[in-house]
Structures are given as C-alpha cells and as structure tokens.
Design an enzyme around this catalytic site. Structure first.
Site, PDB file in Angstrom:
ATOM      1  N   GLU A 182       0.784  -1.265   0.042  1.00 49.74           N
ATOM      2  CA  GLU A 182      -0.153  -0.056   0.044  1.00 49.74           C
ATOM      3  C   GLU A 182       0.819   1.158   0.022  1.00 49.74           C
ATOM      4  OE1 GLU A 182      -3.252   0.365  -0.352  1.00 49.74           O
ATOM      5  OE2 GLU A 182      -3.166   2.503  -0.022  1.00 49.74           O
ATOM      6  N   ASN A 184      12.687   0.327  -2.680  1.00 48.87           N
ATOM      7  CA  ASN A 184      12.855   1.612  -3.461  1.00 48.87           C
ATOM      8  C   ASN A 184      11.358   2.237  -3.451  1.00 48.87           C
ATOM      9  OD1 ASN A 184      15.208   2.245  -4.909  1.00 48.87           O
ATOM     10  ND2 ASN A 184      14.965   0.059  -5.576  1.00 48.87           N
ATOM     11  N   THR A 196      16.034  -4.450   1.126  1.00 47.32           N
ATOM     12  CA  THR A 196      15.348  -5.426   0.177  1.00 47.32           C
ATOM     13  C   THR A 196      16.701  -6.664  -0.185  1.00 47.32           C
ATOM     14  OG1 THR A 196      15.060  -5.432  -2.136  1.00 47.32           O
ATOM     15  CG2 THR A 196      16.245  -3.836  -1.628  1.00 47.32           C
ATOM     16  N   ASP A 251      16.897  -7.187  -3.180  1.00 47.02           N
ATOM     17  CA  ASP A 251      17.172  -7.016  -4.342  1.00 47.02           C
ATOM     18  C   ASP A 251      18.657  -5.958  -4.415  1.00 47.02           C
ATOM     19  OD1 ASP A 251      15.020  -8.295  -5.278  1.00 47.02           O
ATOM     20  OD2 ASP A 251      13.933  -6.298  -5.539  1.00 47.02           O
ATOM     21  N   ARG A 269      23.508 -32.434 -18.382  1.00 45.72           N
ATOM     22  CA  ARG A 269      22.535 -31.566 -18.544  1.00 45.72           C
ATOM     23  C   ARG A 269      23.063 -29.941 -18.520  1.00 45.72           C
ATOM     24  NH1 ARG A 269      17.732 -34.219 -15.217  1.00 45.72           N
ATOM     25  NH2 ARG A 269      16.872 -35.427 -16.858  1.00 45.72           N
ATOM     26  N   ARG A 301      17.159 -28.273 -18.081  1.00 45.22           N
ATOM     27  CA  ARG A 301      16.182 -28.289 -17.214  1.00 45.22           C
ATOM     28  C   ARG A 301      16.401 -26.700 -16.583  1.00 45.22           C
ATOM     29  NH1 ARG A 301      14.586 -32.464 -19.115  1.00 45.22           N
ATOM     30  NH2 ARG A 301      14.187 -34.315 -17.932  1.00 45.22           N
TER      31      ARG A 301
HETATM   32  O1  F6P Z   1      11.597  -6.936  -3.973  1.00 43.01           O
HETATM   33  C1  F6P Z   1      11.672  -8.280  -3.679  1.00 43.01           C
HETATM   34  C2  F6P Z   1      11.259  -9.275  -4.577  1.00 43.01           C
HETATM   35  O2  F6P Z   1      11.418 -10.380  -4.009  1.00 43.01           O
HETATM   36  C3  F6P Z   1      11.738  -9.217  -5.976  1.00 43.01           C
HETATM   37  O3  F6P Z   1      13.115  -9.876  -5.885  1.00 43.01           O
HETATM   38  C4  F6P Z   1      10.550  -9.857  -6.546  1.00 43.01           C
HETATM   39  O4  F6P Z   1      10.390  -9.480  -7.915  1.00 43.01           O
HETATM   40  C5  F6P Z   1       9.264  -9.205  -5.956  1.00 43.01           C
HETATM   41  O5  F6P Z   1       9.784  -8.744  -4.572  1.00 43.01           O
HETATM   42  C6  F6P Z   1       8.415 -10.301  -5.584  1.00 43.01           C
HETATM   43  O6  F6P Z   1       7.353  -9.572  -5.233  1.00 43.01           O
HETATM   44  P1  F6P Z   1       5.966 -10.029  -4.454  1.00 43.01           P
HETATM   45  O7  F6P Z   1       6.194 -10.231  -3.098  1.00 43.01           O
HETATM   46  O8  F6P Z   1       4.828  -8.973  -4.593  1.00 43.01           O
HETATM   47  O9  F6P Z   1       5.660 -11.225  -5.186  1.00 43.01           O
END
Ligand code: F6P
Length: 338
Positions: free
Chosen positions: A73, A110, A132, A134, A169, A256
């Site tokens: 939100e 962010n 995060t 990320d 593989r 795979r």
């Molecule tokens: O920002 C963290 C993250 O885990 C990203 O790596 C991923 O793209 C996203 O959140 C997934 O978001 P949600 O929890 O909304 O599925």
C-alpha cells in the site's frame, strides 16, 4: 519523543533485527517511546499500532519476516486525483497527530523510499532504512537481506552442479532481483555459474548456445546458467523457462530449469545481515534524536551514514559493465550473454 516504525514492500531477512535495533537504541539511549505500525503505510491510514518495548523486541534478531506485517500500500497512489491526494495528506497528518508521533521510521525498498520522501515533503518527520534482497536501493553500498538471499541462491546453485553433471545437462536457475541483477551476479560468481544473465546486460541466445556447445566439446559434463528474473524475454515469458527452452532448441542438449522463488526471502538473516540491520536501526534512532529528518540511513564503505531522501528518490542502483565482478568474471571465462 514518541516514534513509530513501519515496514513496507516485500519482506526480507533482517527486518526484525532492524526493528529491534531502532527500538533498543531509541529506548536505551534516548528514553523514547516506540510504537510499531502494522501492515506498512496501511497502518498509518487505519491507526493500527502496537507498543514496542525492550522486552517485546527482545529475541527478534534472528527471526525472518517482519513482526509488524507489511503491504505494498502506498500513501499516495500514482493514479489518484489531486483531491484524493489532498484527502490522504489530511488523513495521514491527522492520524500522526492522533497517535502523537514525533517521527516515523520507514523500513523498505525503493517504493518505500519514494513514499517516505513524499511523507517528508508534506511535513512529517521521516527517517528511512533501506531493506531488500534485490540490493537495488540508490545511495547505499548494500541493503540488508541481500547477503542472506545470495547465500541461499549460492547453496542452490552448488546443489545443481552434481545433478547436472550426472545427467550431462544444462541447468538454468532463475533467481530474484526485480529489475537488478545483483543476486544473479553474486550468487552466479559464488556458485560457479558458467553463464550469468543480468537485466542490465544484453544477451544473445546464439552466443550462449555456442558457449555451451564449446564446453561440451572440451569435455565439460554440464553447464550452469544463472538467470536474473528481470532479463528481457519474448512476449513477457518467465526468464528461466524462456532461456531453458531457447537453449534446448538451439543446442539439442537436455536442459532443465529451477525457479528459486520466495525461499530467497524467507527465514533467518545471515550474520552479515544481522549486523548491518542492527547498525542501521541504531543509526536511525540517532538521526531522530538529532532531529535530522528527511534522511535514509546508508552504508558507505564500512561506515553507517545517511543520505537525503530527495537524492534517493526515483533512482535505482543497477549493475554496470565496469562492475568488478563482471570484469573479473569475464577474465575467468564466465559468459555474461554476449
Ligand atoms: O523486491 C523483492 C522481491 O522479492 C523481488 O525480488 C521480486 O521481484 C518481488 O519482490 C516479488 O514481489 P511479491 O512479493 O509482490 O511477489
């Protein structure tokens, strides 16, 4: 002073450690009163809170997720009309007064930094903390959550080597990271990936297929391809599935794919993340005590510092061609897609 703490956006390991860090420093060093705001910015709209005490945050250091709950939100939605935005502004300002909060700590990625900046522009006393998996928040060398996610992804890649080798593989593993390739880059290097594909660097399936064929000709038993979820694919297809199909089609070698998913975000934080989260949390309390608002706590080298939310706003920290891991990775023969 009375301060509120909220956690917003996707969760990550280390959030509870930082809630503990802010609360303990705020209570022990400054005698502040602390409340936790539930469900991210939603809790500000609904006045949904709980008191946080030294006792209630005790034992949080090692736990995953966020005890306060989180949501995506936003306080001010992009599509909202000016009238709706003004209404929200009034509601939030009134609620903050009703709760008696002198400052709010916003813990998030962010999107949260952007919202934190907007709240600080309407006159609220905001300090934010970047979190995060990320690692893509501008202005900090690292976010907590990232080290844990890289550890989990690396362990998964380690485990794929033996099964890939037994079956001769190609194994494609898709890791998270949103629009950034940090998790793929670090886990790819640490896990001995042969090909690493990042959203920031273009790739060519023909080049990748040639690299894979050459490896098999030289006698390698298998090839590991680490793919960031944010790479470009055709028709919006999922990264790992798309790359695996293209490789099998071009090379004829059995391929795979594994999508690692949310395990990268769950569970206990690594040692590094516990320390970073604790330091960042305690620093946020110091900023509030100094009334140094409108700032995001950051890591610069080995120092915890802060940067203005205005500088962070609307910027992403992405991998660049000259990143040392890319440069050294290329030197040891890793293919980055071209
Ligand atoms: O920002 C963290 C993250 O885990 C990203 O790596 C991923 O793209 C996203 O959140 C997934 O978001 P949600 O929890 O909304 O599925």
């Amino acid at each position: 002073m009375k301060i509120g703490i909220l956690t917003s956006g996707g969760d990550c390991p280390g959030i509870n450690a930082t809630i503990r860090g802010v609360s303990k420093a705020a209570i022990n060093c400054y005698g502040m009163e602390v409340v936790g705001i539930h469900g991210g910015f939603q809790g500000l709209l609904d006045i949904d809170t709980e008191p946080l005490t030294s006792m209630s945050v005790s034992g949080l250091l090692t736990s995953g997720g966020t005890i306060l709950g989180t949501s995506r939100e936003k306080p001010f939605k992009k599509k909202a009309t000016d009238e709706e935005k003004n209404e929200r502004k009034r509601l939030i300002t009134d609620n903050v007064k009703k709760m008696g909060l002198d400052a709010i700590v916003c813990i998030g990625g962010n999107g949260t930094q952007k919202s934190a900046y907007k709240l600080s522009k309407i006159g609220l006393n905001i300090v934010s903390i970047p979190k995060t998996i990320d690692n893509d928040v501008w202005g900090t060398d690292q976010t907590f959550g990232f080290d844990t996610a890289v550890g989990i992804a690396t362990e998964a890649i380690d485990r794929l080597h033996s099964t890939a080798s037994s079956h001769r593989r190609v194994m494609v593993i898709e890791v998270m990271g949103h629009k950034a390739g940090w998790i793929a880059l670090h886990s790819g290097i640490a896990g001995g990936g042969d090909i690493i594909l990042l959203p920031e660097l273009d790739y060519d399936i023909n080049t990748i297929s040639r690299v894979i064929m050459d490896r098999f000709k030289k006698g390698h038993t298998h090839t590991i391809v680490v793919v960031a979820e944010g790479i470009k694919t055709m028709n919006g297809r999922k990264a790992g599935e798309f790359v695996a199909q293209q490789i099998e089609f071009e090379t004829g070698i059995e391929t795979r794919q594994t999508v690692l998913g949310y395990v990268q975000r769950g569970g206990s934080p690594s040692t590094y993340d516990r320390i970073l989260a604790t330091r960042m949390g305690a620093h946020a309390a110091d900023l509030i005590a100094r009334k140094d608002f409108g700032k995001m706590v950051c890591l610069r080298g080995d120092k915890i510092s802060s940067i203005s939310l205005e500088d962070v706003n609307d910027r992403l920290k992405l991998v660049t061609e000259d990143n040392d891991l890319v440069v050294q990775g290329r030197r040891i023969g890793i293919c980055f897609g071209k």
